[in-house]
Design a protein around this motif. Structure first.
Motif, PDB file in Angstrom:
ATOM      1  N   SER B  11      30.650  46.543  49.143  1.00 27.76           N
ATOM      2  CA  SER B  11      31.310  47.343  48.108  1.00 27.76           C
ATOM      3  C   SER B  11      32.823  47.207  48.177  1.00 27.76           C
ATOM      4  CB  SER B  11      30.911  48.816  48.252  1.00 27.76           C
ATOM      5  OG  SER B  11      31.186  49.251  49.564  1.00 27.76           O
ATOM      6  N   TYR B  12      33.445  47.510  47.040  1.00 32.46           N
ATOM      7  CA  TYR B  12      34.907  47.604  46.954  1.00 32.46           C
ATOM      8  C   TYR B  12      35.210  49.069  46.712  1.00 32.46           C
ATOM      9  CZ  TYR B  12      34.367  42.631  45.864  1.00 32.46           C
ATOM     10  OH  TYR B  12      34.038  41.312  45.885  1.00 32.46           O
ATOM     11  N   GLY B  13      35.714  49.765  47.714  1.00 30.37           N
ATOM     12  CA  GLY B  13      35.918  51.208  47.543  1.00 30.37           C
ATOM     13  C   GLY B  13      34.589  51.834  47.172  1.00 30.37           C
ATOM     14  N   ASN B  14      34.541  52.504  46.014  1.00 28.29           N
ATOM     15  CA  ASN B  14      33.239  53.072  45.657  1.00 28.29           C
ATOM     16  C   ASN B  14      32.482  52.253  44.610  1.00 28.29           C
ATOM     17  OD1 ASN B  14      34.901  53.744  43.597  1.00 28.29           O
ATOM     18  ND2 ASN B  14      35.025  55.917  44.116  1.00 28.29           N
ATOM     19  N   ILE B  15      32.967  51.027  44.349  1.00 27.57           N
ATOM     20  CA  ILE B  15      32.186  50.120  43.503  1.00 27.57           C
ATOM     21  C   ILE B  15      31.204  49.376  44.379  1.00 27.57           C
ATOM     22  CG2 ILE B  15      32.261  48.108  41.977  1.00 27.57           C
ATOM     23  CD1 ILE B  15      35.168  48.919  41.346  1.00 27.57           C
ATOM     24  N   ARG B  16      29.917  49.605  44.149  1.00 29.96           N
ATOM     25  CA  ARG B  16      28.911  48.927  44.967  1.00 29.96           C
ATOM     26  C   ARG B  16      28.521  47.622  44.284  1.00 29.96           C
ATOM     27  NH1 ARG B  16      24.309  52.647  45.579  1.00 29.96           N
ATOM     28  NH2 ARG B  16      23.641  51.244  47.247  1.00 29.96           N
ATOM     29  N   LYS B  41      27.903  37.678  42.325  1.00 32.37           N
ATOM     30  CA  LYS B  41      27.715  36.339  42.907  1.00 32.37           C
ATOM     31  C   LYS B  41      28.846  35.973  43.862  1.00 32.37           C
ATOM     32  CE  LYS B  41      27.785  34.327  38.843  1.00 32.37           C
ATOM     33  NZ  LYS B  41      28.136  35.455  37.987  1.00 32.37           N
ATOM     34  N   SER B  42      30.077  36.109  43.402  1.00 34.02           N
ATOM     35  CA  SER B  42      31.212  35.735  44.260  1.00 34.02           C
ATOM     36  C   SER B  42      31.293  36.635  45.479  1.00 34.02           C
ATOM     37  CB  SER B  42      32.527  35.835  43.483  1.00 34.02           C
ATOM     38  OG  SER B  42      32.508  34.953  42.399  1.00 34.02           O
ATOM     39  N   THR B  43      30.986  37.906  45.265  1.00 32.68           N
ATOM     40  CA  THR B  43      31.025  38.842  46.386  1.00 32.68           C
ATOM     41  C   THR B  43      30.079  38.373  47.492  1.00 32.68           C
ATOM     42  OG1 THR B  43      31.513  40.614  44.844  1.00 32.68           O
ATOM     43  CG2 THR B  43      30.767  41.263  47.036  1.00 32.68           C
ATOM     44  N   ASP B 159      30.954  28.147  44.475  1.00 30.85           N
ATOM     45  CA  ASP B 159      31.053  29.271  43.545  1.00 30.85           C
ATOM     46  C   ASP B 159      31.489  28.766  42.175  1.00 30.85           C
ATOM     47  OD1 ASP B 159      31.340  31.681  42.274  1.00 30.85           O
ATOM     48  OD2 ASP B 159      32.443  32.642  43.918  1.00 30.85           O
ATOM     49  N   GLU B 160      30.539  28.679  41.272  1.00 28.23           N
ATOM     50  CA  GLU B 160      30.781  28.250  39.890  1.00 28.23           C
ATOM     51  C   GLU B 160      31.632  26.993  39.759  1.00 28.23           C
ATOM     52  OE1 GLU B 160      31.121  30.907  36.654  1.00 28.23           O
ATOM     53  OE2 GLU B 160      30.907  32.679  37.931  1.00 28.23           O
ATOM     54  N   PRO B 161      31.150  25.879  40.310  1.00 31.24           N
ATOM     55  CA  PRO B 161      31.919  24.641  40.165  1.00 31.24           C
ATOM     56  C   PRO B 161      32.023  24.163  38.713  1.00 31.24           C
ATOM     57  CG  PRO B 161      29.764  24.195  41.148  1.00 31.24           C
ATOM     58  CD  PRO B 161      29.924  25.683  41.105  1.00 31.24           C
TER      59      PRO B 161
END
Ligand SMILES: Nc1ncnc2c1ncn2[C@@H]1O[C@H](COP(=O)(O)OP(=O)(O)OP(=O)(O)O)[C@@H](O)[C@H]1O
Ligand SMILES: [Mg+2]
Lengths: 301, 234
Positions: B11-16, B41-43, B159-161
């Motif tokens: 997660s980023y802060g409270n974004i899961r 995907k990138s995460t 990642d997304e070439p």
């Protein structure tokens, strides 16, 4: 101004400029890698000069060993400052890093004052007897020329490291996009350490050369003005670019020397020279906001 | 199993962003994760590569847990990421980009890898001394893959070439990936371009808002009505 005076002033300007340049390189490299203005850098320069006093007086070392000793010890100081003061703040706001840097500077100034007292220091008279003996003729070298030469050699070494070695490539890569650097198998911490080693080492060399060039000028506060000037030089050259720092330093040296040389016969006081330095900064930044060599960088993440 | 992710949460802060994702990649496979913008995907890839710390879950590579190991150490384990947006160093020359990618290598291995990478991407050879930001988008992507080849390792994450490339270039890149895989490298590919990715990969996972909703052999998923509707334009 006759030709001989002109030549003398030219050497003075080169000498002053190359010392500013050596200090400016440290500002510019640390900024390039960390986006941090290391406001303690002027005091690191002062520290280097005082380690020189220690080497020359207490240990009785000649010039070159003193120079090396001071560069090494000051590099260790640079590493320590980064690890203790800056690293914990790497993700903090820009402002807290600036305040910390100023605090480190104050600590160094007052620590040195407590340690050595307020009397101005100077190197022993025989400390810097530059001469070369070829066969049985001995050639006395001008102090200024040796200083300029040492500064030039140090710059060329740095330029080689930055442009030709993988460590230098990593430093330049971080300044462009630090996100991708670890993906190359490069430890960012080690590159940052290297940056502080190089910057502090060069500042130490500049400190000793400064003490040789301008005798009776070693005080715990000597780094303040020189630090500001070198910072201006780095910004004028385009902060983050080592060629820019070198050029900015030389430019500032020439401006200051010639403001005094040309100004005093027509009644302009030499105290204007700092003013002119700052004015130069403003003018160049208005014309080229990124400095002489500056380019827009990839946005910080 | 060469590589396994179990119940990964990031997660980023409270974004899961990633909520309990599991998948695996066998030695020699090409596996793709497809999903729309913001699916996570990138995460997932950045977390595997050590650029980001997971909240929980395990990541296993060559039978060792690697979650939380910093990125430059993951490289030493033999896993390399070609990040989203290529992230080549535009202020360095093409050669320097490749050289830097071999930072940890000894001279003989480095030489070999550099010449292998240039053989794989002959377009880069004649541009070695050019600044990397003067390359076209396709060439930059090739440089990014070339860099990963120099860095080396048994497994390559991409990642997304295909991002921002004309279809013909996408095909070219994907063909090269196929060849790289044939030469022994295991590939985990993240894509929005489901058409090309499904065709290339042995197996596919479909990711929606941080959760795997579907998985299977790519050949089967291409026939799946839901996949066709959502990712293959009908
Ligand atoms: N640095 C960040 N800070 C906060 N939220 C983020 C950050 N990076 C990603 N997110 C959020 O996490 C979620 C997953 O993002 P991620 O980049 O992993 O998606 P993605 O599948 O790679 O999308 P895309 O196809 O657009 O690249 C999104 O909701 C995104 O907004
Ligand atoms: Mg993405």
């Amino acid at each position: 101004m006759d030709l001989d005076t002109l030549a003398q002033q030219f050497l003075n300007a080169l000498q002053l400029g190359s010392l500013y340049a050596l200090v400016a390189l440290g500002y510019t490299m640390v900024y390039g890698v960390l986006l941090l203005i290391n406001f303690a850098h002027g005091d690191i320069f002062m520290f280097g000069a005082f380690i020189g006093v220690f080497g020359a007086f207490v240990l009785g070392l000649p010039f070159l060993p003193t120079l090396l000793l001071s560069m090494i010890i000051t590099a260790l100081l640079g590493i320590t400052i980064e690890k203790v003061a800056y690293k914990p703040l790497r993700h903090a706001s820009r402002l807290s890093a600036v305040i910390t840097a100023l605090g480190v500077g104050l600590l160094l100034e007052n620590g040195m004052l407590a340690l050595t007292g307020a009397d101005p220091r100077r190197y022993p008279d025989n400390f810097f007897a530059a001469s070369v003996t070829i066969g049985d003729t001995t050639l006395e070298l001008s102090v200024r020329i040796v200083i300029i030469a040492v500064a030039l050699i140090l710059f060329l070494c740095l330029y080689y490291i930055v442009q030709r070695t993988k460590w230098g490539m990593a430093m330049r890569a971080i300044s462009y996009d630090k996100f991708a650097v670890p993906l190359m198998g490069v430890s960012q911490d080690r590159i940052i350490t290297l940056t502080f080693v190089l910057g502090a080492g060069l500042a130490a060399a500049a400190g000793i050369l400064w003490g040789v060039a301008f005798t009776a000028s070693l005080s715990p506060y000597m780094g303040l003005r020189v630090g500001w000037k070198a910072f201006i030089a780095a910004v004028v050259g385009g902060i983050g670019d080592i060629r820019g720092a070198a050029l900015g330093g030389l430019l500032l040296g020439f401006v200051e020397i010639f403001v005094v040389a040309l100004g005093s016969p027509i009644g302009i006081s030499s105290s204007y020279r700092d003013l002119v330095g700052f004015a130069l900064l403003l003018v160049i930044l208005v014309v080229r906001p990124t400095g002489l060599f500056g380019v827009a960088r990839r946005q910080k993440l | 199993m060469l590589f396994q992710v179990r119940d990964l949460h990031v997660s980023y802060g409270n974004i899961r962003a990633v909520r309990g994702v599991s998948f695996e990649v066998d030695k020699g496979e090409i596996v793709t994760l497809i999903g729309a913008n913001g699916a996570g995907k990138s995460t997932i890839l950045n977390t595997i590569a050590g650029l980001q710390a997971p909240d929980s879950g395990t990541i296993t590579y060559q039978d060792e847990p690697i979650a939380g190991i910093p990125a430059h150490k993951i490289v030493e384990r033999g896993m390399v990421l070609v990040p989203e947006g290529r992230r080549i160093f535009g202020n360095l020359s093409v050669y320097e980009n490749l050289r830097l990618a071999g930072f940890r290598l000894d001279e003989p291995v480095l030489k070999q890898r550099l010449s292998d990478a240039l053989k794989r991407f002959p377009q880069l050879e004649s541009r070695q001394h050019q600044r990397a930001d003067t390359l076209s988008g396709g060439e930059q992507q090739m440089l990014a893959v070339g860099r990963a080849l120099v860095t080396g390792g048994d497994m390559m994450l991409l990642d997304e070439p295909s991002m921002g490339l004309a279809p013909i270039l996408v095909r070219e890149i994907f063909n090269i990936l196929k060849n790289i895989n044939r030469d022994g490298k295991t590939i985990l590919l993240v894509e929005q371009n489901a058409h090309q990715a499904l065709r290339l990969a042995d197996r596919t996972y479909v990711l929606e808002t941080g959760v795997v909703t579907l998985s299977g052999r790519s050949a089967d998923l291409i026939q799946n009505a839901d996949v066709q509707k959502a990712y293959l334009g009908g």
